[in-house]
Design a protein around this motif. Structure first.
Motif, PDB file in Angstrom:
ATOM      1  N   LEU A 307       0.821  -1.210   0.000  1.00 34.22           N
ATOM      2  CA  LEU A 307       0.000   0.000   0.000  1.00 34.22           C
ATOM      3  C   LEU A 307       0.856   1.262   0.000  1.00 34.22           C
ATOM      4  O   LEU A 307       0.479   2.279  -0.580  1.00 34.22           O
ATOM      5  CB  LEU A 307      -0.934  -0.011   1.215  1.00 34.22           C
ATOM      6  N   PHE A 308       2.054   1.199   0.602  1.00 35.01           N
ATOM      7  CA  PHE A 308       2.913   2.378   0.716  1.00 35.01           C
ATOM      8  C   PHE A 308       4.097   2.294  -0.248  1.00 35.01           C
ATOM      9  O   PHE A 308       5.091   2.996  -0.054  1.00 35.01           O
ATOM     10  CB  PHE A 308       3.430   2.504   2.148  1.00 35.01           C
ATOM     11  N   ALA A 309       4.005   1.433  -1.270  1.00 35.09           N
ATOM     12  CA  ALA A 309       5.122   1.310  -2.220  1.00 35.09           C
ATOM     13  C   ALA A 309       5.316   2.605  -2.997  1.00 35.09           C
ATOM     14  O   ALA A 309       6.442   3.084  -3.176  1.00 35.09           O
ATOM     15  CB  ALA A 309       4.872   0.134  -3.172  1.00 35.09           C
ATOM     16  N   GLY A 310       4.238   3.215  -3.464  1.00 37.00           N
ATOM     17  CA  GLY A 310       4.377   4.476  -4.187  1.00 37.00           C
ATOM     18  C   GLY A 310       4.881   5.600  -3.305  1.00 37.00           C
ATOM     19  O   GLY A 310       5.632   6.467  -3.752  1.00 37.00           O
ATOM     20  N   ALA A 369       1.409  -5.179  19.601  1.00 36.75           N
ATOM     21  CA  ALA A 369       1.128  -5.339  18.180  1.00 36.75           C
ATOM     22  C   ALA A 369      -0.129  -4.587  17.823  1.00 36.75           C
ATOM     23  O   ALA A 369      -0.978  -4.322  18.664  1.00 36.75           O
ATOM     24  CB  ALA A 369       0.978  -6.819  17.865  1.00 36.75           C
ATOM     25  N   PRO A 370      -0.307  -4.201  16.548  1.00 37.15           N
ATOM     26  CA  PRO A 370      -1.482  -3.416  16.167  1.00 37.15           C
ATOM     27  C   PRO A 370      -2.740  -4.253  16.244  1.00 37.15           C
ATOM     28  O   PRO A 370      -2.721  -5.462  16.072  1.00 37.15           O
ATOM     29  CB  PRO A 370      -1.160  -2.992  14.730  1.00 37.15           C
ATOM     30  N   TYR A 371      -3.804  -3.563  16.536  1.00 41.73           N
ATOM     31  CA  TYR A 371      -5.099  -4.224  16.542  1.00 41.73           C
ATOM     32  C   TYR A 371      -5.700  -4.084  15.159  1.00 41.73           C
ATOM     33  O   TYR A 371      -6.096  -3.018  14.742  1.00 41.73           O
ATOM     34  CB  TYR A 371      -6.007  -3.586  17.586  1.00 41.73           C
ATOM     35  N   GLY A 372      -5.757  -5.166  14.451  1.00 40.95           N
ATOM     36  CA  GLY A 372      -6.212  -5.129  13.074  1.00 40.95           C
ATOM     37  C   GLY A 372      -5.078  -5.333  12.097  1.00 40.95           C
ATOM     38  O   GLY A 372      -5.278  -5.230  10.911  1.00 40.95           O
ATOM     39  N   GLY A 373      -3.884  -5.624  12.552  1.00 40.78           N
ATOM     40  CA  GLY A 373      -2.768  -5.918  11.665  1.00 40.78           C
ATOM     41  C   GLY A 373      -1.726  -6.704  12.390  1.00 40.78           C
ATOM     42  O   GLY A 373      -1.065  -6.203  13.279  1.00 40.78           O
ATOM     43  N   GLY A 429     -12.879   2.834  19.780  1.00 36.70           N
ATOM     44  CA  GLY A 429     -12.877   4.280  19.574  1.00 36.70           C
ATOM     45  C   GLY A 429     -11.556   4.935  19.878  1.00 36.70           C
ATOM     46  O   GLY A 429     -11.268   6.020  19.384  1.00 36.70           O
ATOM     47  N   ALA A 430     -10.711   4.287  20.707  1.00 42.41           N
ATOM     48  CA  ALA A 430      -9.428   4.877  21.077  1.00 42.41           C
ATOM     49  C   ALA A 430      -8.289   4.420  20.175  1.00 42.41           C
ATOM     50  O   ALA A 430      -7.149   4.822  20.392  1.00 42.41           O
ATOM     51  CB  ALA A 430      -9.100   4.534  22.535  1.00 42.41           C
ATOM     52  N   LEU A 431      -8.560   3.581  19.180  1.00 39.42           N
ATOM     53  CA  LEU A 431      -7.508   3.121  18.277  1.00 39.42           C
ATOM     54  C   LEU A 431      -7.195   4.194  17.239  1.00 39.42           C
ATOM     55  O   LEU A 431      -8.097   4.851  16.720  1.00 39.42           O
ATOM     56  CB  LEU A 431      -7.934   1.820  17.586  1.00 39.42           C
ATOM     57  N   VAL A 432      -5.909   4.360  16.964  1.00 38.45           N
ATOM     58  CA  VAL A 432      -5.426   5.385  16.031  1.00 38.45           C
ATOM     59  C   VAL A 432      -4.681   4.681  14.909  1.00 38.45           C
ATOM     60  O   VAL A 432      -3.862   3.778  15.145  1.00 38.45           O
ATOM     61  CB  VAL A 432      -4.511   6.404  16.741  1.00 38.45           C
ATOM     62  N   LEU A 433      -4.962   5.109  13.680  1.00 39.32           N
ATOM     63  CA  LEU A 433      -4.304   4.540  12.510  1.00 39.32           C
ATOM     64  C   LEU A 433      -2.934   5.193  12.329  1.00 39.32           C
ATOM     65  O   LEU A 433      -2.821   6.416  12.247  1.00 39.32           O
ATOM     66  CB  LEU A 433      -5.164   4.753  11.265  1.00 39.32           C
ATOM     67  N   SER A 434      -1.883   4.371  12.300  1.00 38.60           N
ATOM     68  CA  SER A 434      -0.520   4.879  12.113  1.00 38.60           C
ATOM     69  C   SER A 434      -0.345   5.340  10.674  1.00 38.60           C
ATOM     70  O   SER A 434      -0.786   4.671   9.725  1.00 38.60           O
ATOM     71  CB  SER A 434       0.507   3.796  12.454  1.00 38.60           C
ATOM     72  N   GLY A 435       0.325   6.463  10.493  1.00 40.75           N
ATOM     73  CA  GLY A 435       0.500   7.049   9.178  1.00 40.75           C
ATOM     74  C   GLY A 435       1.669   6.467   8.425  1.00 40.75           C
ATOM     75  O   GLY A 435       2.408   5.591   8.916  1.00 40.75           O
ATOM     76  N   PRO A 436       1.933   6.973   7.220  1.00 39.47           N
ATOM     77  CA  PRO A 436       3.036   6.423   6.395  1.00 39.47           C
ATOM     78  C   PRO A 436       4.408   6.778   6.922  1.00 39.47           C
ATOM     79  O   PRO A 436       5.389   6.127   6.556  1.00 39.47           O
ATOM     80  CB  PRO A 436       2.783   7.047   5.022  1.00 39.47           C
ATOM     81  N   ASP A 437       4.532   7.805   7.778  1.00 38.50           N
ATOM     82  CA  ASP A 437       5.835   8.180   8.304  1.00 38.50           C
ATOM     83  C   ASP A 437       6.243   7.347   9.502  1.00 38.50           C
ATOM     84  O   ASP A 437       7.353   7.522  10.021  1.00 38.50           O
ATOM     85  CB  ASP A 437       5.840   9.662   8.683  1.00 38.50           C
ATOM     86  N   ASP A 438       5.375   6.496   9.989  1.00 40.64           N
ATOM     87  CA  ASP A 438       5.715   5.632  11.120  1.00 40.64           C
ATOM     88  C   ASP A 438       6.615   4.508  10.640  1.00 40.64           C
ATOM     89  O   ASP A 438       6.819   4.311   9.435  1.00 40.64           O
ATOM     90  CB  ASP A 438       4.440   5.077  11.752  1.00 40.64           C
ATOM     91  N   ALA A 440       8.024   0.780   9.707  1.00 38.37           N
ATOM     92  CA  ALA A 440       7.389  -0.139   8.773  1.00 38.37           C
ATOM     93  C   ALA A 440       6.474  -1.131   9.470  1.00 38.37           C
ATOM     94  O   ALA A 440       5.484  -1.578   8.900  1.00 38.37           O
ATOM     95  CB  ALA A 440       8.467  -0.886   7.978  1.00 38.37           C
ATOM     96  N   GLY A 441       6.778  -1.510  10.695  1.00 34.39           N
ATOM     97  CA  GLY A 441       5.953  -2.489  11.378  1.00 34.39           C
ATOM     98  C   GLY A 441       4.642  -1.936  11.884  1.00 34.39           C
ATOM     99  O   GLY A 441       3.802  -2.697  12.370  1.00 34.39           O
ATOM    100  N   ARG A 442       4.409  -0.604  11.789  1.00 34.25           N
ATOM    101  CA  ARG A 442       3.202   0.001  12.337  1.00 34.25           C
ATOM    102  C   ARG A 442       2.357   0.713  11.287  1.00 34.25           C
ATOM    103  O   ARG A 442       1.218   1.060  11.572  1.00 34.25           O
ATOM    104  CB  ARG A 442       3.588   1.010  13.434  1.00 34.25           C
ATOM    105  N   ARG A 443       2.915   0.970  10.117  1.00 31.48           N
ATOM    106  CA  ARG A 443       2.203   1.769   9.118  1.00 31.48           C
ATOM    107  C   ARG A 443       0.915   1.071   8.683  1.00 31.48           C
ATOM    108  O   ARG A 443       0.900  -0.120   8.381  1.00 31.48           O
ATOM    109  CB  ARG A 443       3.092   2.030   7.909  1.00 31.48           C
ATOM    110  N   GLY A 444      -0.150   1.841   8.661  1.00 32.80           N
ATOM    111  CA  GLY A 444      -1.418   1.316   8.187  1.00 32.80           C
ATOM    112  C   GLY A 444      -2.131   0.407   9.155  1.00 32.80           C
ATOM    113  O   GLY A 444      -3.084  -0.270   8.766  1.00 32.80           O
TER     114      GLY A 444
END
Length: 695
Positions: A307-310, A369-373, A429-438, A440-444
């Motif tokens: 997803l973040f290749a580009g 670890a991320p919730y949902g990834g 509701g308290a989960l935050v999506l990590s951005g592309p600058d995070d 590699a193990g947390r992005r998205g």
């Protein structure tokens, strides 16, 4: 979600339940449901516990609250809207400046006095060949007069300045006290903070919501910074068998909101006590086990890494060393500096073990670890590897270099099993999506937001300081006197309790108790009759320990300490000497011998007690006497009186062995005489050890 798209509902504080430490508040809000079914209930305090927020709809069975969340808004305070707290802070600042200026004037005056005091005549240097000169006495005296006159004026001015410092210090102390006692239900000096509860409403079975109907919502939340202690007031009429026991409570709170016109309830329970029951799981032998309970965790979507290749192929973003506003010359272009290359992708996280993680106080959400990834890891960080140490007897290698430490043991293999997310990872509701600058193990991927609010933490710290307030006289904290039971007391009327951190008295209500007046005297110790009240708890609730103010015939008599009374328990409360009843006691001792050979010593004790009632009503008096007790079977004690042994239930206390009671009823103005005694028969071969046997 923004403040503009959510409709605001004003709320009013309706009721408060004060626990042993902390309080549970309920607010009522009314309004019509908007199209998006989301409303913002305002008016909540800054010190509330976000995890305790609860909401429900009142009066409409078909409507319910599906989500409740705390949101904080801040905006600058408009000019001219400064509250009392801001005015008090400004007064403290002004007086602090005046105090510093006054003390500076005192220091300057003190230095000037030292300079004038140091003035003294200095004769000129004399050479060896010069003759001695005469001292001009007039000049010395003129200088001394000048110094004395100057010092007198300076000291008078110093006294005035020191008085001014004393006055300013006193005014500053008063200002600090007013600021400390001021209510915390006010905005800060520059920022007005609004705490709201954002609610999402929904109809049962997915039906439509009537937008024209008025909806009433109850919002409940817990706050720290509230304590209470019980106290009582007892009104009694002489001759009556009943009285009025009024329960009052001293309440102090610094929750950040004033409790104005609220229904107050008091509880001796602990607000933070656990209420969940332990769950005992079954032990199964064999390969087939029960299926685990489904959790909210799902596998990450396929192709998340691509997803973040580009984004990565575009190269690093330019970083700027400065900006025109940060010290660069106007009109100059900022210098671009290439950012360092991104770190290599982190290895895939290990699968969490199937067993529940151990609780260590504060989970490390950032390392989980991320919730949902990916499979979520345990919220507890693994313990550090032990440091390698050289053995004391290990020889050093050639060349004087120390031996290399042994390699660290390999990490344990992950235990296969279903992932078990933590409670924070289940809070969607308290989960935050990590951005592309995070990394590699947390992005998205979704991670819990562990950003702490320092302002809210400071508010809670100030609120919890109420627990260290000094208690009023004779009071006992509810948890110390309640023991193994908990009770709740509801106030009869609404009350006002400001958030100033000081004690306020609240009348809870009248308690039905049984009263009986008794007169007790122990003439062998003191020839005085004492009045007492037998107080019995006739309610189904326990009375907690605390001070009781006793009034007899509308006249304040004394303040006593009431112990904890269980339902049906009886306690005696002393009222002091009864001057209208007189008592006197006389004793007589005769010693003789008995037996065939006069081998038994007989000690005959006679007791004569006289009572006189000078009151205008009949009374019942208990006269306590004592009879010797013995553990020797050969020593006999024969009683010659009509007294009786005390009844522990009626006497409401445990009496010493050998106590005897006379109960005499005296009419108004009547007198009575009581005669009694006992004989002690002691064989000749027996002797009393210690004390006077004839007393």
């Amino acid at each position: 979600m923004t403040a503009e798209v959510v409709r605001r509902w004003g709320s009013s504080l309706d009721s408060v339940v004060v626990y042993a430490q902390g309080a549970l508040c309920r607010r009522i809000a009314r309004g019509t449901v908007p199209g998006d079914r989301r409303v913002r209930v305002t008016g909540l305090p800054r010190s509330l516990d976000p995890g305790s927020l609860r909401a429900r709809v009142l009066g409409l069975p078909g409507l319910r609250v599906t989500e409740a969340r705390v949101e904080v808004e801040a905006e600058p305070v408009r000019a001219g809207l400064a509250g009392d707290g801001d005015l008090l802070r400004r007064e403290v600042d002004r007086l602090s400046d005046e105090q510093a200026a006054a003390r500076a004037r005192v220091e300057r005056q003190t230095r000037l006095i030292k300079e004038v005091t140091a003035l003294h005549p200095v004769p000129p240097a004399r050479k060896r060949e010069d003759p001695h000169r005469r001292t001009p006495v007039d000049a010395w005296l003129d200088l001394a007069d000048f110094v004395d006159e100057r010092l007198a004026g300076l000291h008078a001015r110093l006294v005035e300045l020191e008085k001014a410092v004393t006055v300013v210090d006193h005014e500053l102390d008063l200002a600090f006290d007013r600021l400390a006692r001021a209510s915390t239900d006010a905005p800060s000096a520059h920022v007005d903070t609004t705490v709201s509860a954002v609610l999402t409403l929904a109809a049962d079975h997915g039906g439509p919501v009537d937008r024209d109907a008025e909806v009433t919502v109850e919002v409940e939340y817990g706050v720290p910074g509230a304590v209470w202690v019980p106290s009582y007031r007892l009104d009694h009429r002489q001759g009556d068998e009943t009285g009025r026991l009024v329960l009052r409570a001293s309440v102090a709170q610094r929750t950040g909101e004033d409790w104005t016109g609220v229904r107050v309830a008091l509880s001796s329970a602990d607000l933070q006590r656990r209420t969940d029951l332990p769950r005992l799981r079954s032990l199964r032998i064999g390969r087939r086990q029960e299926a685990p309970a489904p959790s909210g965790w799902r596998e990450p979507p396929a192709g998340l890494a691509e997803l973040f290749a580009g984004y990565d192929s575009a190269g690093p973003r330019p970083a700027f060393r400065g900006s025109p506003m940060a010290g660069s010359a106007p009109g100059s272009a900022p210098v671009a500096v290439a950012a360092p290359p991104p770190p290599p992708p982190a290895p895939a996280p290990a699968v969490a073990p199937s067993g529940p993680p151990a609780f260590t106080g504060v989970p490390d959400f950032a390392a989980s670890a991320p919730y949902g990834g990916g499979a979520p890891q345990s919220p507890v960080a693994p313990p550090p590897a032990p440091m390698a140490r050289l053995a004391p007897s290990a020889p050093a290698p050639p060349g004087g270099l120390p031996a290399p430490p042994p390699p660290a043991p390999p990490p344990p293999a992950p235990v296969a099993g279903p992932p078990e997310p933590s409670l924070a990872e289940l809070d969607y509701g308290a989960l935050v999506l990590s951005g592309p600058d995070d990394r590699a193990g947390r992005r998205g991927r979704l991670f819990p937001d562990v950003t702490l609010d320092p302002v809210a933490t400071e508010y809670r710290r100030r609120a919890e300081a109420v627990a260290s307030l000094p208690l009023p006289g004779r009071t006992v904290r509810p948890r110390a006197s309640a023991g193994s039971f908990d009770h709740r007391f509801d106030a009869a009327a609404r009350a006002d309790i400001p958030s100033d951190g000081t004690w306020h008295s609240v009348t809870v209500g009248e308690i039905a108790v049984g009263l009986r007046t008794e007169y007790v005297c122990v003439p062998s110790v003191e020839q005085t009759v004492y009045a007492s009240l037998l107080l019995s708890n006739a309610t189904e609730q326990a009375l907690l320990a605390g001070p009781v103010e006793v009034s007899v015939d509308d006249d304040f008599l004394l303040t006593a300490s009431l112990p904890t009374l269980a339902p049906g328990a009886v306690r005696r409360v002393g009222l002091g000497p009864a001057e209208g009843i007189r008592v006197s006691r006389r004793t007589q001792l005769r010693e003789s011998v008995a037996g065939l050979r006069n081998n038994i010593t007989v000690l005959d004790h006679r007791v004569h007690v006289e009572l006189a009632n000078r009151l205008a009503k009949p009374v019942t008096v208990e006269v306590l006497e004592r009879v010797p007790v013995t553990s020797d079977a050969d020593v006999r004690i024969e009683e010659r009186a009509d007294w009786t042994e005390p009844d522990s239930g009626a006497a409401a206390g445990r009496q010493a062995p050998g106590t005897r009671v006379w109960r005499v009823r005296l009419d108004a103005g009547a007198t009575s005489a009581l005669d009694g005694g006992y004989e002690i028969r002691i064989p000749t071969g027996k002797a009393l050890v210690g004390g006077n046997r004839r007393s």
